[in-house]
Design a protein around this motif. Structure first.
Motif, PDB file in Angstrom:
ATOM      1  N   ARG A 223       0.817  -1.219   0.000  1.00 51.67           N
ATOM      2  CA  ARG A 223       0.000   0.000   0.000  1.00 51.67           C
ATOM      3  C   ARG A 223       0.848   1.266   0.000  1.00 51.67           C
ATOM      4  O   ARG A 223       0.334   2.369  -0.274  1.00 51.67           O
ATOM      5  N   HIS A 224       2.133   1.132   0.297  1.00 49.18           N
ATOM      6  CA  HIS A 224       3.025   2.293   0.324  1.00 49.18           C
ATOM      7  C   HIS A 224       3.823   2.446  -0.971  1.00 49.18           C
ATOM      8  O   HIS A 224       4.547   3.438  -1.120  1.00 49.18           O
ATOM      9  N   LEU A 225       3.733   1.499  -1.869  1.00 48.29           N
ATOM     10  CA  LEU A 225       4.576   1.489  -3.064  1.00 48.29           C
ATOM     11  C   LEU A 225       3.995   2.436  -4.119  1.00 48.29           C
ATOM     12  O   LEU A 225       2.943   2.167  -4.692  1.00 48.29           O
ATOM     13  N   ASP A 226       4.692   3.536  -4.385  1.00 51.33           N
ATOM     14  CA  ASP A 226       4.237   4.456  -5.430  1.00 51.33           C
ATOM     15  C   ASP A 226       4.859   4.043  -6.763  1.00 51.33           C
ATOM     16  O   ASP A 226       5.753   4.684  -7.299  1.00 51.33           O
ATOM     17  N   ALA A 227       4.338   2.946  -7.282  1.00 51.67           N
ATOM     18  CA  ALA A 227       4.905   2.322  -8.482  1.00 51.67           C
ATOM     19  C   ALA A 227       4.805   3.228  -9.698  1.00 51.67           C
ATOM     20  O   ALA A 227       5.686   3.190 -10.578  1.00 51.67           O
ATOM     21  N   ASP A 228       3.765   4.034  -9.783  1.00 51.11           N
ATOM     22  CA  ASP A 228       3.612   4.888 -10.963  1.00 51.11           C
ATOM     23  C   ASP A 228       4.782   5.856 -11.102  1.00 51.11           C
ATOM     24  O   ASP A 228       5.305   6.062 -12.205  1.00 51.11           O
ATOM     25  N   GLU A 229       5.192   6.460  -9.987  1.00 52.92           N
ATOM     26  CA  GLU A 229       6.334   7.383 -10.040  1.00 52.92           C
ATOM     27  C   GLU A 229       7.613   6.641 -10.409  1.00 52.92           C
ATOM     28  O   GLU A 229       8.419   7.128 -11.212  1.00 52.92           O
ATOM     29  N   VAL A 280      10.782   2.765  -0.199  1.00 49.64           N
ATOM     30  CA  VAL A 280       9.322   2.661  -0.161  1.00 49.64           C
ATOM     31  C   VAL A 280       8.886   3.464   1.067  1.00 49.64           C
ATOM     32  O   VAL A 280       9.047   3.026   2.204  1.00 49.64           O
ATOM     33  N   ARG A 282       6.988   4.833   3.917  1.00 52.10           N
ATOM     34  CA  ARG A 282       5.810   4.410   4.695  1.00 52.10           C
ATOM     35  C   ARG A 282       5.008   5.589   5.215  1.00 52.10           C
ATOM     36  O   ARG A 282       3.877   5.422   5.661  1.00 52.10           O
ATOM     37  N   SER A 285       7.147  12.093   3.113  1.00 57.46           N
ATOM     38  CA  SER A 285       8.456  12.093   2.446  1.00 57.46           C
ATOM     39  C   SER A 285       8.658  13.438   1.776  1.00 57.46           C
ATOM     40  O   SER A 285       7.710  14.045   1.267  1.00 57.46           O
ATOM     41  N   HIS A 290      12.373  11.981  -2.703  1.00 60.57           N
ATOM     42  CA  HIS A 290      11.957  11.516  -4.022  1.00 60.57           C
ATOM     43  C   HIS A 290      13.069  11.756  -5.045  1.00 60.57           C
ATOM     44  O   HIS A 290      13.313  10.909  -5.912  1.00 60.57           O
TER      45      HIS A 290
END
Length: 835
Positions: A223-229, A280, A282, A285, A290
């Motif tokens: 649920r914390h993985l901002d895969a799109d970025e 990742v 949590r 941030s 980033h």
């Protein structure tokens, strides 16, 4: 030298008689879910030509069960590190069956059990020489092979390797997956991962090719993985590097997996790049976090060419991949990654690392002398990465960006899938630029140490650039004046400086409030400000428009503090004044960290408590004054957590905020990371108990929560607690790498030397046995993390004198720690008297 510590000379001799063709690996990790089972079956078949009658194969596993040479069984001759094989023919097929051992140190095949859901995860980490912990290999970078992997694992797991999956069959208790044969690879960048990882798929299209993309992490972090970025940065990077290097991405798929208890930031395994899961996020941030992740993604991607496609022959030329990847990470982040301030962060953070490393007595040239693997392990340092990248930035300016990239293109075209040394790269760059790089190489790649540059104003207001340890610098100096409450740059002067003194022709210091050499951070050198410029920076630093110039000034102030030229109290005063108005969050974060380190290491003992109290109050007030939900607010909240480990003046208020009996600053996200950081600090001053730690763990039973819980327990300022933690670090072999680091952090919390100083003598009696008995990663953490920060050099000097025969890598670590302590004592003694 032990048989496991391979030397440059013996591996060169081996590669002169061996031409490796293929390696076929078969691993069976169906047992991984049973933590009582410590080993796994491993089989490797090596096909190679030979001109010698015998050689050896490297293996640091649990057992070797059989060796077959060209179809004939041979007696097992294995000393725990090397398997002797003889009776070789011109062409050979050697199969070794054995058992590897699951790792908990982050070296080899690391096994991790997630405390949230009980799931087990595996991944490999090999650089520089740990693939031999998982399968028998020729463990050296210049023996490349085409690799074929087969992995048997529990059903329902993600199973990955460098190549794409080509076949899958059910077997008793699991599934067996075979992977496509790779293009030629060195052993240290082969990779395997297996477990119930969460996966997000994507793709990148280039002309008529489709490159499959994957982003993976533990299921409990999904649920914390901002895969799109992450996928967006990946696509941008692949497009940029293919165009820049004029060589198509060669490795098929591009999976990126975020793994637990990782010793590094990331590793460039082609087709299966591994990252620390601290990327990742949590909780809250900052933009700098980033940017840092994007930089790391692009750094590892640059390795697909610099390091994977073309690989150094031996670790002397480690810089041929790491310096380039460090440079390319920042360059690509600006050019394609959407982070225009990446060079600002580089100037502050990466160069700062290099300056520290380059002033140690163990500094070395960028092109280093690496006689063996232990030396190689310790050369993944600020010289090889950040100084090398800084020098490459100069080189790009020297030969021109277009010529530089044409040279890189020639280099890849000429040496694809091969191994190189320094002359191979220089010849490609010379061919495209028309420049003779021999003198440049001698001055920058083959020397050590850092120049210190400054600008003197003489009686006639002429400006003279001075430098110690002279090198050829092409740099720009900026002249600033104060107007309307701001420092404004009025003019710049470019100069080629080779000698100790160089006149800035046409420049005058009349009416100038600040003179800043290397204003654009184009060269690699420590900048020393004159007194008038320091005064101007102290008053107006945050008003300077250019963030690179601000970064150079922040770095100069920090270096001056470390050198005992700028009093700690004045640095803290400048940070307190300007970090609240600094707009670049990376510079804010670094400035806050430097203030904390300055108080802990360099303040005079009599002043430290007063400074710590004042700094805590600064952090507290800045937190409440920061814009709601801003990166600056988060940075000050984190700095408060660090400062509270030394001063308890706000302990009651912090406890109330954590208990939600008192409101937090508006917009501040009290995420698990921040809560744990505050709790560690409170524990260090005796304001958080074991019961508090247990209660927090109940709300955050994650892997990160368990690590932080261990630190809180060890940080309590009780001599018996610290003693138990100190001995556990040395003696508890069940501690994983992260749990060991957490224990050491607790021992050191709050700089409470009085609670552990009685163990100083025992430290010196333990480090040689630890080096001999533990893996180099674990031993390094113990040697560095528990080094006694005493008020005398007597003990460390005695150990160095009595242990001249100690392993060179161990002596290097101790010498570096001794140098840090000597600097601390020297700078403390130089502090002006309070008041």
């Amino acid at each position: 030298m032990t048989t496991s510590n391979l030397s440059r000379d013996e591996t060169a001799a081996r590669s002169s008689t061996i031409r490796l063709e293929t390696v076929e690996v078969d691993l069976d990790v169906r047992s991984a879910q049973d933590l009582a089972t410590q080993t796994f079956p491993t089989v490797a078949t090596l096909t190679f030509a030979a001109t010698a009658d015998e050689t050896w194969i490297d293996f640091l596993g649990d057992a070797v069960e059989s060796v077959t040479v060209n179809g004939s069984d041979r007696p097992v001759e294995w000393d725990g590190a090397r398997i002797r094989v003889d009776g070789l023919a011109a062409h050979n097929v050697v199969t070794v069956r054995g058992r590897g051992r699951y790792s908990t140190s982050g070296e080899g095949l690391h096994r991790f059990r997630d405390p949230v859901d009980g799931e087990v995860y595996l991944y490999t980490q090999y650089e520089p020489a740990d693939s031999r912990r998982v399968y028998p290999v020729f463990e050296q970078p210049d023996l490349k092979a085409r690799w074929r992997f087969a992995v048997t694992a529990p059903a329902g797991w993600q199973i990955l390797s460098n190549g794409a999956e080509v076949a899958r069959e059910e077997v008793p208790g699991g599934v067996r997956v075979r992977f496509a044969e790779t293009l030629p690879l060195s052993s240290y960048i082969t990779a395997v991962a297996a477990g119930p990882y969460h996966r997000v798929d994507g793709e990148w299209r280039s002309d008529d090719r489709v490159v499959p993309l994957g982003v993976l992490c533990r299921a409990s972090l999904a649920r914390h993985l901002d895969a799109d970025e992450i996928l967006d940065i990946t696509r941008r990077g692949l497009e940029f590097f293919e165009r820049a290097f004029a060589y198509p991405y060669p490795w098929g798929k591009y999976d990126q997996i975020f793994v637990p208890e990782y010793n590094l930031g990331a590793m460039e395994n082609p087709g299966l790049v591994t990252f620390t899961e601290s990327y990742v996020f949590r909780g809250a941030s900052t933009a700098a976090q980033h940017e840092g992740r994007a930089n790391t993604i692009l750094h590892e991607m640059a390795h697909m060419w610099f390091g994977d496609l073309v690989t150094m022959r031996w670790w002397d030329d480690l810089w041929l991949k790491e310096s380039f990847a460090d440079f390319m990470g920042a360059h690509a982040a600006v050019a394609a990654g959407g982070f225009p301030d990446a060079w600002v962060t580089f100037a502050s953070r990466r160069k700062g690392w290099a300056y520290v490393q380059d002033q140690l007595p163990t500094t070395h040239p960028i092109v280093a002398d690496i006689p063996d693997l232990e030396a190689a392990k310790l050369n993944f340092d600020g010289i090889t990465y950040a100084k090398g990248a800084s020098v490459l930035k100069q080189l790009v300016a020297f030969v021109g960006e277009d010529a530089f990239f044409r040279g890189a293109q020639r280099y890849f075209a000429d040496h694809a899938f091969g191994n190189t040394t320094l002359p191979d790269l220089l010849s490609a760059l010379e061919a495209e630029s028309g420049r003779d790089l021999d003198a440049w190489s001698r001055a920058w790649l083959q020397t050590s140490g850092v120049s210190e540059i400054a600008i003197e104003r003489d009686a006639a207001d002429a400006l003279v650039l001075t430098q110690t340890d002279p090198r050829p610098h092409r740099l720009t100096s900026g002249l600033f004046t104060v107007a309307d409450g701001r420092l404004t740059q009025r003019s710049t002067f470019e100069v080629d400086a080779v000698e100790p003194r160089t006149l800035l022709t046409g420049a005058t210091g009349a009416g100038i409030d600040l003179v800043l050499p290397n204003v654009d951070d184009s060269t690699y050198a420590k900048v020393r400000l004159d007194d008038d410029s320091t005064d101007a920076a102290a008053s107006y630093l945050s008003s300077i428009e250019d963030p690179v110039a601000r970064a150079v000034i922040w770095a100069s102030l920090w270096n001056s503090t470390r050198d005992g030229e700028l009093p700690v109290a004045r640095l803290v005063e400048i940070v307190s004044e300007h970090a609240t108005r600094e707009t670049n969050i990376a510079l804010v974060t670094d400035a806050l960290a430097h203030a904390d380190v300055a108080i802990g290491r360099y303040a005079a003992a009599n002043d430290r408590s007063l400074l710590a109290d004042a700094w805590l109050e600064t952090c507290w007030n800045a937190l409440w004054a920061a814009v709601s939900g801003s990166d600056s607010q988060l940075a000050w909240a984190r700095a408060l957590g660090t400062a509270a480990a030394r001063s308890a003046d706000r302990a009651d208020e912090m406890r109330a905020i954590l208990a939600q009996s008192s409101p937090a600053p508006e917009g501040l996200a009290l995420d698990p990371e921040l809560r744990w950081a505050w709790l560690v600090a409170l524990a260090a001053t005796g304001h958080a108990s074991g019961a508090d730690a247990d209660a927090e763990l109940a709300t955050d039973p994650s892997a990160q929560g368990h690590v932080a819980h261990r630190t809180v327990l060890a940080a309590r300022p009780d001599s018996a607690v610290r003693e138990a933690a100190w001995h556990a670090a040395w003696d508890d072999r069940t501690l994983t790498n992260d749990h060991l680091a957490a224990t050491i952090a607790g021992v050191r919390a709050g700089d409470r030397r009085d609670l552990v100083e009685r163990f100083d003598a025992e430290y010196y009696s333990r480090i040689r046995p630890a080096w001999a008995e533990r893996s180099i990663e674990i031993a390094r953490r113990l040697v560095v993390g528990l080094f006694p920060s005493s008020d005398s050099l007597t003990d460390v000097d005695a150990w160095l004198a009595d242990n001249l025969d100690a392993p060179a890598a161990l002596r290097r670590l101790v010498i570096e720690q001794r140098d840090g302590l000597a600097r601390e004592l020297r700078v403390r003694a130089a502090q002006p008297a309070a008041g």
